[in-house]
Scaffold this active site. Structure first.
Site, PDB file in Angstrom:
ATOM      1  N   TYR A  57      -4.636  -6.480  -7.796  1.00 23.79           N
ATOM      2  CA  TYR A  57      -3.296  -7.085  -7.840  1.00 23.79           C
ATOM      3  C   TYR A  57      -3.399  -8.537  -8.321  1.00 23.79           C
ATOM      4  O   TYR A  57      -4.229  -9.316  -7.852  1.00 23.79           O
ATOM      5  CB  TYR A  57      -2.596  -7.019  -6.473  1.00 23.79           C
ATOM      6  CG  TYR A  57      -2.215  -5.598  -6.066  1.00 23.79           C
ATOM      7  CD1 TYR A  57      -2.309  -4.533  -6.958  1.00 23.79           C
ATOM      8  CD2 TYR A  57      -1.747  -5.330  -4.782  1.00 23.79           C
ATOM      9  CE1 TYR A  57      -1.975  -3.240  -6.590  1.00 23.79           C
ATOM     10  CE2 TYR A  57      -1.406  -4.032  -4.402  1.00 23.79           C
ATOM     11  CZ  TYR A  57      -1.527  -2.992  -5.305  1.00 23.79           C
ATOM     12  OH  TYR A  57      -1.194  -1.711  -4.932  1.00 23.79           O
ATOM     13  N   SER A 160      -6.056   6.670  -2.425  1.00 23.79           N
ATOM     14  CA  SER A 160      -4.782   6.455  -3.091  1.00 23.79           C
ATOM     15  C   SER A 160      -4.798   7.171  -4.431  1.00 23.79           C
ATOM     16  O   SER A 160      -5.838   7.162  -5.116  1.00 23.79           O
ATOM     17  CB  SER A 160      -4.589   4.944  -3.276  1.00 23.79           C
ATOM     18  OG  SER A 160      -3.479   4.688  -4.086  1.00 23.79           O
TER      19      SER A 160
HETATM   20  P1  NAP Z   1       9.542  -0.942  -4.150  1.00 16.18           P
HETATM   21  O1  NAP Z   1       9.943  -1.448  -2.807  1.00 16.18           O
HETATM   22  O2  NAP Z   1       9.874   0.439  -4.573  1.00 16.18           O
HETATM   23  O3  NAP Z   1      10.095  -1.903  -5.278  1.00 16.18           O
HETATM   24  C1  NAP Z   1      10.116  -3.284  -5.109  1.00 16.18           C
HETATM   25  C2  NAP Z   1      10.905  -3.874  -6.262  1.00 16.18           C
HETATM   26  O4  NAP Z   1      12.263  -3.497  -6.100  1.00 16.18           O
HETATM   27  C3  NAP Z   1      10.869  -5.389  -6.292  1.00 16.18           C
HETATM   28  O5  NAP Z   1      10.716  -5.816  -7.640  1.00 16.18           O
HETATM   29  C4  NAP Z   1      12.210  -5.781  -5.749  1.00 16.18           C
HETATM   30  O6  NAP Z   1      12.727  -6.983  -6.282  1.00 16.18           O
HETATM   31  C5  NAP Z   1      13.065  -4.642  -6.262  1.00 16.18           C
HETATM   32  N1  NAP Z   1      14.276  -4.519  -5.422  1.00 16.18           N
HETATM   33  C6  NAP Z   1      14.339  -4.207  -4.128  1.00 16.18           C
HETATM   34  N2  NAP Z   1      15.620  -4.198  -3.696  1.00 16.18           N
HETATM   35  C7  NAP Z   1      16.364  -4.526  -4.748  1.00 16.18           C
HETATM   36  C8  NAP Z   1      17.759  -4.695  -4.948  1.00 16.18           C
HETATM   37  N3  NAP Z   1      18.632  -4.508  -3.937  1.00 16.18           N
HETATM   38  N4  NAP Z   1      18.187  -5.015  -6.169  1.00 16.18           N
HETATM   39  C9  NAP Z   1      17.294  -5.200  -7.182  1.00 16.18           C
HETATM   40  N5  NAP Z   1      15.958  -5.066  -7.059  1.00 16.18           N
HETATM   41  C10 NAP Z   1      15.500  -4.725  -5.850  1.00 16.18           C
HETATM   42  O7  NAP Z   1       7.969  -1.098  -4.175  1.00 16.18           O
HETATM   43  P2  NAP Z   1       6.878  -1.633  -5.227  1.00 16.18           P
HETATM   44  O8  NAP Z   1       6.868  -3.103  -5.254  1.00 16.18           O
HETATM   45  O9  NAP Z   1       7.009  -0.918  -6.529  1.00 16.18           O
HETATM   46  O10 NAP Z   1       5.582  -1.088  -4.523  1.00 16.18           O
HETATM   47  C11 NAP Z   1       5.383  -1.408  -3.148  1.00 16.18           C
HETATM   48  C12 NAP Z   1       3.938  -1.432  -2.833  1.00 16.18           C
HETATM   49  O11 NAP Z   1       3.351  -0.157  -3.036  1.00 16.18           O
HETATM   50  C13 NAP Z   1       3.074  -2.361  -3.685  1.00 16.18           C
HETATM   51  O12 NAP Z   1       3.190  -3.722  -3.313  1.00 16.18           O
HETATM   52  C14 NAP Z   1       1.720  -1.817  -3.391  1.00 16.18           C
HETATM   53  O13 NAP Z   1       1.268  -2.265  -2.127  1.00 16.18           O
HETATM   54  C15 NAP Z   1       1.997  -0.322  -3.349  1.00 16.18           C
HETATM   55  N6  NAP Z   1       1.715   0.310  -4.654  1.00 16.18           N
HETATM   56  C16 NAP Z   1       0.586   1.047  -4.730  1.00 16.18           C
HETATM   57  C17 NAP Z   1       0.269   1.675  -5.919  1.00 16.18           C
HETATM   58  C18 NAP Z   1      -0.990   2.478  -5.969  1.00 16.18           C
HETATM   59  O14 NAP Z   1      -1.429   2.856  -7.063  1.00 16.18           O
HETATM   60  N7  NAP Z   1      -1.581   2.785  -4.836  1.00 16.18           N
HETATM   61  C19 NAP Z   1       1.093   1.549  -7.044  1.00 16.18           C
HETATM   62  C20 NAP Z   1       2.253   0.797  -6.934  1.00 16.18           C
HETATM   63  C21 NAP Z   1       2.562   0.176  -5.719  1.00 16.18           C
HETATM   64  P3  NAP Z   1      12.785  -8.315  -5.338  1.00 16.18           P
HETATM   65  O15 NAP Z   1      11.377  -8.764  -5.193  1.00 16.18           O
HETATM   66  O16 NAP Z   1      13.639  -9.229  -6.148  1.00 16.18           O
HETATM   67  O17 NAP Z   1      13.418  -7.906  -4.036  1.00 16.18           O
END
Ligand code: NAP
Length: 300
Positions: A57, A160
């Site tokens: 990350y 994962s």
């Molecule tokens: P998510 O919670 O699905 O998406 C987060 C994104 O959504 C952020 O950019 C956030 O923006 C946006 N968002 C949330 N509420 C919103 C709203 N009301 N309006 C507009 N945008 C909104 O999760 P993710 O960040 O994609 O992934 C979460 C975690 O999963 C990662 O941090 C990581 O730990 C894990 N992950 C793992 C893998 C893997 O390969 N194992 C891959 C991807 C992710 P704001 O920041 O502006 O709120």
């Protein structure tokens, strides 16, 4: 209330109990320590004591490079004695740009030890293989994981983006159980319900850790999402007096294997408000309505 939404704490082997919503740090790339600390403390104060990061990350999502996010977290932990004890710390290794994957004994050990240094901690609570190295024999991966555990560098092991067969092949060579598997799962990514991932979790009491429960924000904004699904989420949100994102997180928590939803917002208000998902009442008709709206076809 007979909700399917499972709001209880989850148990990852020998680790302290963790909240059903975890805080993910893929997007945690702001180098300002005050900002980083505020985000972390907001998550912890909201019951998200499982913090999910990775050595890779920072490599994308506006970061400055491999290791950056672990480095930021390490600096935050260093600046606030006591914070480390409030956290169940999960990180990952095995993605090695541009190779792209390496779980060879030499690489994986070096990756884990580098994570420990960046995180400024003695032990990683949950060490996950981020993506399977298709050219590493699981017996060799297991030897490294055994050794790291024996040496007290990691407490528990997870995987994962592993298929159920990849999980099983690694498990066959380990003398301790793999406690978690981390697939993408959300109202628009339903694959783990049908590809054996959740069945394996049910069979062996493995905890699923659902990444991108809002599909990276698309379920909040509606971008590229089937309008029927947005309409269904909005209907339930209105009924439950919450917003669409909270229904989307509640859907993830409603699977009987009790997944942990790993959210990724960098907005303290949104982090806090996500906890409203825990109070949502979703019944069978509701979750099946979401599945059918997501797939655009009625179930037989
Ligand atoms: P998510 O919670 O699905 O998406 C987060 C994104 O959504 C952020 O950019 C956030 O923006 C946006 N968002 C949330 N509420 C919103 C709203 N009301 N309006 C507009 N945008 C909104 O999760 P993710 O960040 O994609 O992934 C979460 C975690 O999963 C990662 O941090 C990581 O730990 C894990 N992950 C793992 C893998 C893997 O390969 N194992 C891959 C991807 C992710 P704001 O920041 O502006 O709120």
């Amino acid at each position: 209330m007979s909700t399917l939404v499972q709001s209880h704490q989850r148990s990852l082997g020998s680790l302290p109990p963790v909240g059903p919503i975890a805080y993910g740090q893929w997007r945690f790339t702001d180098d300002d320590l005050d900002v980083a600390r505020r985000l972390l403390e907001t998550a912890l104060d909201s019951g998200m004591n499982l913090i999910d990061t990775s050595d890779v990350y920072g490599f994308d999502w506006g970061g400055t490079g491999f290791g950056q996010v672990e480095e930021i977290l390490g600096r935050v932990l260093d600046s606030a004695p006591g914070l480390r004890d409030r956290i169940v710390l999960a990180t990952k290794g095995g993605i090695a740009p541009p190779t792209p994957y390496d779980s060879s004994p030499k690489y994986l050990r070096a990756a884990c030890e580098a994570s420990l240094r960046r995180l400024r901690t003695d032990v990683i609570d949950l060490y996950q293989i981020h993506r399977p190295d298709l050219f590493a024999h699981p017996a060799d991966v297991a030897i490294t994981l055994h050794a790291l555990r024996e040496e007290g560098k990691i407490r528990e092991v997870g995987v994962s983006n592993h298929t159920p067969a990849q999980f099983a092949a690694l498990q066959a060579h380990l003398e301790f159980p793999i406690v978690s598997t981390q697939p993408e799962f959300s109202a628009i990514e339903l694959t783990p319900m049908r590809d054996g991932t959740f069945d394996q979790c049910a069979e062996h009491r493995v905890v699923p850790m659902a990444w991108s429960p809002l599909a990276g924000g698309r379920l909040a904004t509606g971008d590229g999402v089937r309008p029927e699904l947005i309409a269904e989420l909005d209907r339930l949100a209105e009924r439950e007096g919450v917003d669409r994102s909270q229904i989307a997180v509640a859907f993830v928590l409603a699977h009987p294997t009790a997944p942990i939803a790993i959210i990724g917002s960098q907005n303290p208000d949104r982090i806090r408000s996500t906890t409203a998902a825990l109070g949502v009442d979703l019944g069978r008709a509701d979750v099946y309505a979401i599945v059918q709206a997501s797939e655009g076809v009625a179930l037989p």
